[in-house]
Scaffold this active site. Structure first.
Site, mmCIF file in Angstrom:
data_model
loop_
_atom_site.group_PDB
_atom_site.id
_atom_site.type_symbol
_atom_site.label_atom_id
_atom_site.label_comp_id
_atom_site.label_asym_id
_atom_site.label_seq_id
_atom_site.Cartn_x
_atom_site.Cartn_y
_atom_site.Cartn_z
ATOM 1 C CE LYS A 30 -3.812 2.160 2.604
ATOM 2 N NZ LYS A 30 -4.726 2.041 3.756
ATOM 3 C CB SER B 234 -8.054 3.999 2.876
ATOM 4 O OG SER B 234 -7.184 3.376 3.816
ATOM 5 C CB SER C 54 -8.444 1.069 5.789
ATOM 6 O OG SER C 54 -9.106 2.300 5.895
#
Length: 492
Positions: A79, A154, A178
């Site tokens: 990420k 997210s 997330s």
């Protein structure tokens, strides 16, 4: 060779050790899939083919010399919230669109230390603030199960990448759901460990008392392998937990040998999480999964938790307050985006921040600044901290009568990109996941079925502090008798 992206982490590890394929071949396979299909998905912000092949060659040397770790030579995606030396680390924001990190986050370094291969950095909601991956400066990420829908957020880029077969495993971060919510939307297994289990050093902060790194994989076993590498004490992080890390993979494999691995396990089911707002099809799939757990020997017990609406309100006072403080460093002076031709210092600050931050980040900074301001601090922030303690106590009380707690991960399946939802409607997507972050507990999502549109449904399992092994064993036991985790989205 054509179906390498369908193999589990263990199968890939065995294949590398048995010389069925090399790390270079494996890495190239995933890079080719990214090149062919990611234009439609938009899961990566930065792909690092040269770096990946270089690391794969080094991994092949370790494999040839017999010095390999179980994960040596296996590719993964990070990420874009984790600092990666020499690689763009943008946090999905215009503010950091040109920022090349000078150092590695602790978890990135730990992955390199065992010979994992970095394919690139995945997209995310800007500064991890969002539930659908539409707030990324680099454009919305598409759900591989239906390109017109969101992958969740997210960590939507990481989830979409694994669900698309672009990487077998990926890192994510979880501040209010997330990892778990995108895992649910994309039909994956995703785990957020106990707060403090994994170092936050080098992870760009959103809300420091909530943020925790975790993992995505197809299965609980995949997640356990990567979690094993990432976890552990780090003296660079003052909130890091100083204790030995259990061997989750070994425990998971040992648990499989038992005749009835879940015999005597009590699963708490909170009625507050099954009320109004929960989609009926999602509810049906969750209840079927709970029946499967009963068939495996577990017992369902009723427990009571704080109403999800209260946890949601508490989170959206506290997390933006921390974001307001953490994001004050992006001022156009030290690093990050800087506006052109400022007339004075005030203009520099104002325009750099208003041009560099997107609408959702600005909204949360304003919410947080308001909660921390004189006259409102006691009425909002201090009161929310007191409620946070009560929420934690409710979880502790529930665990007196059960081993794990089961809830839906999200109230719905993935919704359409560009759906005209208000911010508060979007925030409701995290209504079942946020309580875990307020209490610092470990939790995971695993796929348990599909809705009428063939979109994945996720079950959330919540554990007591430091009991990731129970969650992984519970998820693995379910995955031994079902095949939802084996389903993959078909890419054109």
């Amino acid at each position: 060779m054509t179906n390498l992206h369908e193999l589990s982490v263990k199968a890939l590890s065995d294949g590398l050790k048995n010389k069925q394929f090399s790390s270079v071949e494996l890495t190239q396979h995933f890079l080719d899939r990214i090149a062919k299909h990611d234009k439609a998905i938009n899961s990566f912000i930065t792909v690092t083919p040269e770096l990946a092949i270089k690391q794969a060659k080094q991994a092949d040397e370790l494999l040839a010399n017999g010095n390999a770790h179980a994960l040596t030579g296996i590719p993964l995606a990070h990420k874009d919230i984790f600092n990666t030396e020499g690689v763009l680390t943008t946090c999905g924001s215009k503010m950091l669109a040109n920022f090349v990190s000078p150092y590695n986050a602790t978890i990135v370094q730990k992955c390199l230390d065992v010979g994992l291969v970095t394919l690139g950095k995945t997209s995310m909601d800007e500064f991890a603030m969002g539930s659908d991956n539409e707030s990324s400066y680099f454009g919305a990420v598409h759900n591989p199960w239906d390109l017109s829908r969101v992958p969740g957020g997210s960590s939507g880029g990481s989830a979409a990448a694994v669900a698309s077969g672009f990487a077998p495993i990926a890192t994510g971060s979880d501040t209010g759901g997330s990892i778990r919510q995108p895992a649910s939307f994309c039909g994956l297994t995703g785990i957020k460990p106990t707060y403090g289990r994994i170092s936050r050093f080098g992870m760009i902060a959103y809300a420091s008392s909530f943020d925790q790194a975790g993992t995505f994989g197809k299965t609980a076993e995949d997640c356990a392998y990567l979690l094993q590498v990432m976890a552990g004490y780090d003296n660079k992080d003052s909130t890091s937990y100083n204790a030995d890390v259990p061997n989750w993979v070994e425990k998971l494999h040992a648990n499989r040998q038992a005749d009835k691995p879940l015999q005597g396990v009590k699963i708490g089911v909170p009625t507050e999480y099954f009320g109004e707002g929960l989609n009926e099809t999602v509810k049906t799939q969750i209840n079927q999964a709970l029946k499967q757990y009963e068939a495996l020997g577990a017992t369902l017990v009723d427990v009571s938790l704080t109403k999800p609406e209260i946890t949601l309100a508490t989170y959206y006072l506290l997390a933006p307050a921390e974001a307001s403080s953490n994001l004050s460093r992006y001022d156009g002076v030290r690093y990050g985006y800087r506006c052109e031709n400022p007339s004075d210092l005030t203009d520099l600050y104002t325009r750099s921040r208003s041009e560099g931050f997107g609408a959702e980040v600005q909204r949360r900074i304003l919410m947080g600044t308001y909660a921390l301001s004189a006259g409102y601090f006691d009425a909002y922030y201090v009161k929310a901290q007191k409620v946070r303690r009560l929420i934690s106590q409710d979880f502790a009380k529930a665990f007196e009568s059960c081993d794990v707690i089961a809830t839906p991960t999200a109230p719905t399946t993935a919704y359409k990109i560009g759906a005209s939802l208000t911010p508060s409607e979007i925030y409701m997507g995290d209504v079942y996941t946020i309580g875990v972050n307020l209490a610092g507990l470990p939790a995971m999502s695993l796929p348990v079925g599909f809705d009428d549109n063939h979109l994945p449904v996720g079950l959330q399992l919540i554990g007591n502090h430091w009991q990731e092994d129970k969650l992984l064993n519970m998820a693995d036991a379910y995955q031994q008798v079902t095949d939802f985790h084996q389903k993959m989205a078909t890419l054109a």
